[in-house]
Design a protein around this motif. Structure first.
Motif, mmCIF file in Angstrom:
data_model
loop_
_atom_site.group_PDB
_atom_site.id
_atom_site.type_symbol
_atom_site.label_atom_id
_atom_site.label_comp_id
_atom_site.label_asym_id
_atom_site.label_seq_id
_atom_site.Cartn_x
_atom_site.Cartn_y
_atom_site.Cartn_z
ATOM 1 N N LEU A 62 -3.432 3.773 -27.718
ATOM 2 C CA LEU A 62 -4.174 4.578 -28.250
ATOM 3 C C LEU A 62 -3.480 4.240 -29.826
ATOM 4 N N PRO A 63 -4.382 4.976 -30.826
ATOM 5 C CA PRO A 63 -3.660 4.720 -32.628
ATOM 6 C C PRO A 63 -3.386 6.395 -33.072
ATOM 7 N N GLU A 64 -2.415 5.876 -33.622
ATOM 8 C CA GLU A 64 -1.134 6.809 -34.424
ATOM 9 C C GLU A 64 -1.895 7.991 -34.943
ATOM 10 N N ASN A 65 -2.339 7.906 -35.457
ATOM 11 C CA ASN A 65 -3.357 9.008 -36.560
ATOM 12 C C ASN A 65 -4.501 8.917 -35.671
ATOM 13 N N ASN A 66 -4.826 8.392 -34.979
ATOM 14 C CA ASN A 66 -6.272 9.602 -34.122
ATOM 15 C C ASN A 66 -6.049 10.177 -32.890
ATOM 16 N N TYR A 67 -5.101 11.572 -32.529
ATOM 17 C CA TYR A 67 -5.137 11.729 -31.698
ATOM 18 C C TYR A 67 -5.621 13.000 -31.431
ATOM 19 N N HIS A 68 -6.748 12.787 -30.427
ATOM 20 C CA HIS A 68 -7.543 14.469 -29.584
ATOM 21 C C HIS A 68 -6.739 14.603 -28.320
ATOM 22 N N LEU A 69 -6.499 15.481 -28.370
ATOM 23 C CA LEU A 69 -5.370 16.600 -27.057
ATOM 24 C C LEU A 69 -6.765 16.750 -26.384
ATOM 25 N N ASN A 70 -7.789 16.675 -26.716
ATOM 26 C CA ASN A 70 -9.392 17.386 -26.138
ATOM 27 C C ASN A 70 -9.802 16.169 -25.324
ATOM 28 N N VAL A 71 -9.608 14.829 -25.737
ATOM 29 C CA VAL A 71 -10.424 14.135 -25.778
ATOM 30 C C VAL A 71 -9.655 13.053 -24.388
ATOM 31 N N ILE A 72 -8.208 13.296 -24.567
ATOM 32 C CA ILE A 72 -7.212 12.095 -23.698
ATOM 33 C C ILE A 72 -7.130 13.050 -22.799
ATOM 34 N N ALA A 73 -7.357 14.478 -22.782
ATOM 35 C CA ALA A 73 -7.214 15.403 -21.903
ATOM 36 C C ALA A 73 -8.431 15.080 -20.719
ATOM 37 N N GLY A 74 -9.493 14.447 -21.010
ATOM 38 C CA GLY A 74 -10.509 14.566 -21.001
ATOM 39 C C GLY A 74 -10.293 13.263 -20.107
ATOM 40 N N LEU A 116 0.896 -1.254 -0.125
ATOM 41 C CA LEU A 116 0.058 0.031 0.310
ATOM 42 C C LEU A 116 0.780 1.068 0.052
ATOM 43 N N GLU A 117 1.973 1.329 0.608
ATOM 44 C CA GLU A 117 2.634 2.597 0.989
ATOM 45 C C GLU A 117 3.476 2.482 -0.375
ATOM 46 N N GLN A 118 4.016 1.542 -1.188
ATOM 47 C CA GLN A 118 4.597 1.742 -2.708
ATOM 48 C C GLN A 118 3.339 2.000 -3.482
ATOM 49 N N PHE A 119 2.251 1.921 -3.298
ATOM 50 C CA PHE A 119 0.809 2.609 -3.870
ATOM 51 C C PHE A 119 0.862 4.109 -3.857
ATOM 52 N N ILE A 120 1.099 3.923 -2.639
ATOM 53 C CA ILE A 120 0.804 5.489 -2.805
ATOM 54 C C ILE A 120 1.609 6.265 -3.209
ATOM 55 N N THR A 121 2.790 6.086 -3.370
ATOM 56 C CA THR A 121 3.960 6.570 -3.378
ATOM 57 C C THR A 121 4.272 6.121 -4.854
ATOM 58 N N GLN A 122 3.818 5.774 -6.032
ATOM 59 C CA GLN A 122 4.148 5.324 -7.543
ATOM 60 C C GLN A 122 2.894 5.741 -8.095
ATOM 61 N N LEU A 123 1.660 5.274 -7.443
ATOM 62 C CA LEU A 123 0.482 5.861 -8.403
ATOM 63 C C LEU A 123 0.789 7.656 -8.641
ATOM 64 N N PRO A 124 1.404 8.730 -8.165
ATOM 65 C CA PRO A 124 0.824 10.272 -8.527
ATOM 66 C C PRO A 124 2.551 10.362 -9.698
ATOM 67 N N GLU A 125 3.316 9.391 -9.255
ATOM 68 C CA GLU A 125 4.758 9.517 -10.304
ATOM 69 C C GLU A 125 3.668 8.845 -11.406
ATOM 70 N N GLU A 126 3.746 7.825 -11.813
ATOM 71 C CA GLU A 126 3.072 7.283 -13.304
ATOM 72 C C GLU A 126 2.339 8.190 -13.515
ATOM 73 N N LEU A 127 1.088 8.620 -12.610
ATOM 74 C CA LEU A 127 0.044 9.726 -13.327
ATOM 75 C C LEU A 127 0.845 11.017 -13.757
ATOM 76 N N ALA A 128 2.069 11.690 -13.058
ATOM 77 C CA ALA A 128 2.960 12.948 -13.746
ATOM 78 C C ALA A 128 3.566 12.629 -15.427
ATOM 79 N N LEU A 129 4.066 11.347 -14.863
ATOM 80 C CA LEU A 129 4.739 10.904 -16.102
ATOM 81 C C LEU A 129 3.864 10.735 -17.359
ATOM 82 N N LEU A 130 2.248 10.098 -17.349
ATOM 83 C CA LEU A 130 1.015 9.832 -18.176
ATOM 84 C C LEU A 130 0.960 11.977 -19.044
ATOM 85 N N LYS A 131 0.488 12.632 -17.554
ATOM 86 C CA LYS A 131 0.672 13.976 -17.808
ATOM 87 C C LYS A 131 1.724 14.590 -19.113
#
Length: 732
Positions: free
Chosen positions: A699-711, A643-658
């Motif tokens: 996620l396909p290469e030729n169908n990237y919509h930033l607004n949709v992904i951001a949502g 659980l501690e690893q989860f609490i630490t790791q999840l925000p880091e991976e969310l930051a990488l995804l953003k």
């Protein structure tokens, strides 16, 4: 025209052509013979004509000499007259010989007589000249007898010449006619030969064209066959995935249910569900195995192994079942049988497990005996005979030849009574034949069965003892002296999970972060098995396994670990060189069973009874701790660490995804989403977060919509924040 009759039409056409060719050749040869004969006759007629002219000339010459001698009274003119007369007689005989036929016989007789008379007359004139003088000789010459004889001879010669000229004309006509016929028949023969060659050429061209069409049809058939095989493999992959997924859930929840307090009736029902689920998984495995063998995907992986360890594992595996049925299970090995052999340990284990399973299943009382003995040895090659005998129900003699056929069992009622697909012995036989071995069976109803398996091996080498200093690495746990595992995993939560599981099983292991470190570790140290994650930085699992198989030519068992749930992923892993596939989140029992099968040195596990988990209440809306509880077996420190690893790791991976979303780094989005799926799976967030992570991972290469992904990211972020808060509440 029917294909079966075409050969008779061709034969008739060939015979007709040959007859026509012989007739043409015969007529042509006949006309050529006539032409040759006509030429010979023409030469003969010319020779006759020449002889007649020669005769006429010689006679005129003789007559002139006689007259000249009388008139000039000079006897020098008649020198050699007798020789010339002899020549005339010889010419006459030659003419008579080459000309004589029915039409000229009378003329030749007259000519012979007249020439003889003429010669005699000339001799008489000369005699008279010598005896009575010039006047008497001139008187004889002037009495016209000699003249009449000469005219008669010339007349006959003219008649003969006329006759010969007619013969020459006839012969010339015959020659012309024969020549024309020979030319005509030759032309016909040439035309026939050309037509025959043309027809033969057209026929050959048509056959070649037909052959090309057949080759194209065959190629198309092969393409269709490959396409159908691919469809079949895809279908089997889909079937495997679609059945395994709910079956794993059924077995997982059944296992959890067994750990809950229940009465005897409920426990009986749960055991029945678990047994049925295990039977269904065995059926699926049998179908996939036979499919792999038929499609050529089943490979023989040779490595050094301990024969006695394999037999010990089989004995350990089936002893509880045998004791449950009050059977005596024994394993014996002759002393002269070498222990370390080089061959496919996995296929040998599969064969022995299948045969032993059948022996235990079909034996109600008595014993099951496994025996190994050496039947042949030369240099470093040996042949081992494995005998699996039982005192079970036995097999009828008329069924012995068909028990190795697919979907075939000794009796129709066997499937209903004992279960199974009827594929087990088929798989066993084909696995043995893949190893160049033989299998036979002896059995009598009510007296049991004896299965004999003969397999060739070479003598193996015991693994060299490793340098103990190498185990100073803090990621390697020296808990079990006989097993060494290499784990390739870059996700920290997965690393913590595998540390916990492998340590609890008392296995030695080393954890690395990517494929490059796998190759480096294998170059330095011997390992019995590799647990390989597929998606890793620097070098992924597919690249690493290809380097292990193709460059290092290693046959070490490699188990793929992936969060991919797509159909066909298992078959793709096997095609790339993996030995087996396990999906994430990892099921403890499934992982242990795979390691047990491939290592052959681990005993069956006794699972501890379930403990109460005070943290699990109805207050959590997202987190589901069942999976983590099942893994921890009451180890609260392990749960706390995860659980501690989860609490630490999840925000880091969310930051990488953003960061990847803002940079429109599609590869980074896919990789981070895949890693997030593993992270959230440990605490039961699949149901809530996988629907958001799956589109990002694919996620396909030729169908990237930033607004949709951001949502999608904002929704994911809110759920993750809630999950982190729930995890914090559990730790408090």
């Amino acid at each position: 025209m029917q294909p079966k009759k075409i050969k008779y039409y061709l034969l008739g056409l060939f015979i007709t052509g040959m007859i026509l060719f012989v007739v043409l050749q015969f007529n042509s040869s006949n006309n050529i013979r006539k032409l040759i004969k006509g030429n010979e006759q023409l030469l003969q007629e010319l020779n006759v004509k020449n002889e007649l002219q020669k005769l006429q000339t010689n006679m005129a010459k003789t007559d002139s000499k006689v007259r000249g001698a009388v008139i000039s009274q000079d006897t020098t003119h008649i020198t050699g007259i007798e020789a010339e007369i002899a020549i005339i007689k010889a010419d006459l005989k030659e003419i008579n010989k080459i000309v004589k036929n029915d039409s000229t016989e009378k003329l030749l007789t007259q000519l012979y007589y007249l020439v003889e008379e003429k010669n005699n007359f000339n001799l008489m004139v000369l005699d008279t000249f010598y005896s009575n003088g010039k006047e008497a000789a001139e008187k004889m010459i002037n009495n016209q007898k000699g003249k009449r004889l000469g005219e008669a001879i010339n007349g006959i010669l003219r008649q003969l010449d006329t006759t010969r000229q007619s013969e020459v004309n006839r012969t010339t006509h015959l020659i012309d006619s024969s020549g024309q016929k020979a030319q005509s028949w030759g032309t016909i023969l040439v035309i026939f030969a050309c037509l025959t060659c043309l027809l033969a050429f057209l026929y050959i061209i048509s056959r070649i064209h037909r052959q090309e069409q057949l080759i194209e049809a065959l190629d198309e058939s092969q393409r269709q066959e490959k396409k159908l095989a691919a469809v079949k493999e895809q279908f089997l992959a889909n079937m495997s995935h679609e059945i395994r997924t709910p079956m794993n859930a059924v077995l997982g929840f059944t296992h959890l249910l067994k750990s809950q307090p229940m009465n005897d009736k409920s426990r009986e029902f749960v055991n029945a569900i678990e047994n049925a689920g295990q039977s269904l998984l065995e059926i699926i495995n049998d179908i996939l195995d036979i499919s792999k063998i038929e499609s050529g995907m089943m490979r023989i992986e040779a490595t050094s192994f301990s024969l006695r360890s394999v037999l010990h594992s089989v004995n350990t595996m089936f002893r509880p079942k045998a004791e449950e049925k009050q059977l005596q299970l024994t394993v014996t090995i002759d002393e002269d049988v070498p222990d370390i052999l080089y061959g496919d340990m996995m296929r040998l284990t599969q064969v022995l497990v299948n045969l032993t399973s059948n022996a235990v299943k079909f034996t109600h009382e008595g014993e099951v005996h496994i025996h190994a003995r050496k039947i042949w040895a030369e240099d470093n090659s040996v042949r081992i005979l494995f005998t699996v005998s039982d005192t079970g129900i036995g097999i009828d003699a008329d069924k012995l030849n068909s028990i190795f056929d697919r979907f075939n069992q000794a009796e129709a009622s066997t499937t209903r009574k004992y279960g199974g697909t009827g594929l087990g012995l088929t798989i066993v036989k084909q696995l043995i034949e893949l190893q160049n071995g033989f299998i036979s069976v002896e059995s009598k109803p009510g007296e049991g069965s004896i299965f004999k398996v003969e397999l060739p091996y070479t003598l193996g080498e015991s693994p060299a003892e490793e340098d103990n200093n190498y185990y100073s690495d803090n990621d390697l746990y020296p808990l079990h002296p006989d097993v060494r595992l290499l784990v390739a995993e870059d996700n920290k939560m997965n690393q913590n999970l595998l540390r916990h599981l492998l340590s609890s099983w008392q296995l030695q292991f080393k954890i690395v972060n990517n494929g490059k470190e796998v190759l480096q570790a294998l170059d330095k140290q011997h390992f019995d098995l590799v647990l390989m994650d597929i998606q890793m930085p620097e070098m992924d699992g597919y690249t690493a396994v290809q380097a292990i198989r193709n460059e290092r030519h290693s046959t070490i068992p490699i188990i793929a670990m992936t969060a991919h749930a797509m159909a066909g992923e298992r078959e793709k892993c096997l095609q790339m060189g993996m030995n087996e596939y396990i999906s994430k989140p990892i099921i403890e029992e499934e992982l242990y069973k795979i390691i047990q099968v491939y290592i052959g040195k681990l005993p069956p596990r006794e699972l501890p009874s379930a403990l109460h988990h005070p943290h699990e209440t109805g207050a959590q809306h997202l987190i589901n701790m069942h999976y983590l509880h099942d893994l921890s077996k009451g180890n609260t420190d392990f749960e706390k660490t995860m659980l501690e690893q989860f609490i630490t790791q999840l925000p880091e991976e969310l930051a990488l995804l953003k960061k990847a979303i803002i940079a429109e780094d599609i590869a980074g989005i896919r990789a981070t989403a895949h890693s997030l799926k593993t992270t959230v799976a440990f605490i039961g967030l699949e149901e809530h977060l996988y629907p958001l992570l799956d589109p990002l991972e694919k996620l396909p290469e030729n169908n990237y919509h930033l607004n949709v992904i951001a949502g999608q990211f904002n929704t994911l972020k809110q759920l993750c924040i809630q999950a982190v808060q729930e995890a914090i509440n559990i730790l408090l």
